[in-house]
Motif scaffolding. Structure first.
Motif, PDB file in Angstrom:
ATOM      1  N   LEU A 193      33.934  43.305  47.396  1.00  0.00           N
ATOM      2  CA  LEU A 193      33.431  41.975  47.045  1.00  0.00           C
ATOM      3  C   LEU A 193      34.524  41.104  46.436  1.00  0.00           C
ATOM      4  CD1 LEU A 193      30.988  40.075  46.773  1.00  0.00           C
ATOM      5  CD2 LEU A 193      30.599  41.036  44.499  1.00  0.00           C
ATOM      6  N   TRP A 194      35.288  41.704  45.519  1.00  0.00           N
ATOM      7  CA  TRP A 194      36.342  40.941  44.849  1.00  0.00           C
ATOM      8  C   TRP A 194      37.309  40.376  45.887  1.00  0.00           C
ATOM      9  CZ3 TRP A 194      41.479  40.373  44.332  1.00  0.00           C
ATOM     10  CH2 TRP A 194      41.956  39.739  43.186  1.00  0.00           C
ATOM     11  N   HIS A 215      38.996  44.443  37.410  1.00  0.00           N
ATOM     12  CA  HIS A 215      40.021  43.422  37.632  1.00  0.00           C
ATOM     13  C   HIS A 215      40.296  42.599  36.379  1.00  0.00           C
ATOM     14  CE1 HIS A 215      41.055  43.624  41.903  1.00  0.00           C
ATOM     15  NE2 HIS A 215      39.822  44.049  42.094  1.00  0.00           N
ATOM     16  N   SER A 216      39.245  42.285  35.629  1.00  0.00           N
ATOM     17  CA  SER A 216      39.431  41.412  34.467  1.00  0.00           C
ATOM     18  C   SER A 216      39.871  42.192  33.229  1.00  0.00           C
ATOM     19  CB  SER A 216      38.157  40.614  34.180  1.00  0.00           C
ATOM     20  OG  SER A 216      37.058  41.476  34.014  1.00  0.00           O
ATOM     21  N   ILE A 250      35.787  37.492  48.112  1.00  0.00           N
ATOM     22  CA  ILE A 250      35.691  36.183  47.444  1.00  0.00           C
ATOM     23  C   ILE A 250      37.075  35.586  47.242  1.00  0.00           C
ATOM     24  CG2 ILE A 250      34.945  34.988  45.348  1.00  0.00           C
ATOM     25  CD1 ILE A 250      32.740  37.095  45.081  1.00  0.00           C
ATOM     26  N   MET A 274      39.517  34.241  41.530  1.00  0.00           N
ATOM     27  CA  MET A 274      39.103  35.470  40.871  1.00  0.00           C
ATOM     28  C   MET A 274      40.101  35.850  39.782  1.00  0.00           C
ATOM     29  SD  MET A 274      36.300  36.073  42.344  1.00  0.00           S
ATOM     30  CE  MET A 274      35.835  37.762  42.021  1.00  0.00           C
ATOM     31  N   ILE A 275      39.557  36.362  38.700  1.00  0.00           N
ATOM     32  CA  ILE A 275      40.397  36.746  37.568  1.00  0.00           C
ATOM     33  C   ILE A 275      41.007  38.128  37.814  1.00  0.00           C
ATOM     34  CG2 ILE A 275      40.366  37.402  35.132  1.00  0.00           C
ATOM     35  CD1 ILE A 275      38.157  35.312  34.734  1.00  0.00           C
ATOM     36  N   THR A 276      42.312  38.192  37.647  1.00  0.00           N
ATOM     37  CA  THR A 276      42.982  39.485  37.661  1.00  0.00           C
ATOM     38  C   THR A 276      43.949  39.519  36.496  1.00  0.00           C
ATOM     39  OG1 THR A 276      42.890  39.684  40.053  1.00  0.00           O
ATOM     40  CG2 THR A 276      44.475  41.070  38.923  1.00  0.00           C
ATOM     41  N   MET A 283      34.689  43.823  39.541  1.00  0.00           N
ATOM     42  CA  MET A 283      35.033  42.642  38.755  1.00  0.00           C
ATOM     43  C   MET A 283      35.556  43.062  37.378  1.00  0.00           C
ATOM     44  SD  MET A 283      34.077  40.196  40.824  1.00  0.00           S
ATOM     45  CE  MET A 283      33.041  40.049  42.268  1.00  0.00           C
TER      46      MET A 283
END
Lengths: 163, 75
Positions: free
Chosen positions: A12-13, B4-5, A16, A24-26, B1
């Motif tokens: 999903l990441w 990743h964050s 998107i 997206m935040i990484t 998610m």
């Protein structure tokens, strides 16, 4: 980071981020662990949510802005669910429309505080909407604004919840 | 998610979006999730700690339906 089997929706990441590059935040590194100064039961707690919950009558979040709404709302921690409403269209509210606590557990937090299971609550909780397309701007503005408001409210611990 | 964050601590609730504290009227589950999350503030030993809640969405829904029936909210 590799997509691992523990992910509920693998890929999903990447999907998107491919469709909306840079959205997206990484983070490259983990944030150093900050230890509580006092036990949870003695620490003043606040709650920060991306659920778009706000007191009725306050300016609705701009849910259709192309790059997102980078503002936040204070939600008095003694609010009744009937005094609040949700302005966000990016997640299913089928449960929250029947019981707001599934996404914004304001009544459960109040009960736990009254029982002494957790510390006292700050006067306000804090709410914003996700699906902002510029994570750097979010970090530079909205996150800093909320952090400042959280400190002003005397929080010693924060429960963060996405929607 | 979450991976990743890279938050310093997180609790992963394997539930539908918009339901991170469980299902309607299941006060016990909502409380457990809050307490488990706050417990990580005291018990997490290293940054990047992600705790998986030992409950499935199907189980949460089953329990929620039973509670709604007991409350007369569902037949």
């Amino acid at each position: 980071m590799t997509e691992t089997s523990r992910q509920l929706r693998p890929g999903l990441w990447g999907t998107i981020n491919e469709r909306y590059p840079g959205s997206m935040i990484t983070k490259a590194d983990l944030v150093p662990l900050a230890r509580l100064r006092r036990p949870v039961s003695q620490s003043r707690l606040t709650f920060v949510s991306s659920a778009g919950v706000q007191p009725k009558g306050t300016l609705p979040f701009d849910v259709v802005h192309p790059v997102g709404d980078y503002s936040f709302r204070r939600v008095p921690s003694d609010s009744k669910p009937s005094e609040l409403e949700i302005h966000q269209i990016k997640y299913p509210t089928v449960g929250a429309n029947r019981d707001l606590n599934v996404i914004f557990p304001i009544e459960r937090l109040r009960e736990l505080a009254e029982e002494g299971a957790i510390g006292p609550l700050t006067p306000n909780f804090f709410s914003f909407i996700g699906y902002n397309m510029d994570p750097e701007r979010l970090e530079r503005t909205l996150a800093e604004d909320i952090a400042e408001a959280v400190v002003q409210d005397g929080a010693e611990a924060v429960l963060l919840a996405p929607a | 998610m979450t991976e990743h964050s890279k938050p310093p601590r997180a609790v992963l609730a394997p539930f539908m979006m918009g339901h991170h504290f469980g299902v309607p009227f299941h006060n016990g589950l909502q409380r457990r999730i809050i307490l488990k999350a706050l417990g990580r503030l005291e018990r997490a030993e290293r940054s990047g700690d992600i705790y998986d809640l030992p409950i499935t969405w199907a189980q949460a829904r089953r329990e929620g339906i039973a509670i709604e029936r007991s409350l007369g909210l569902r037949h």
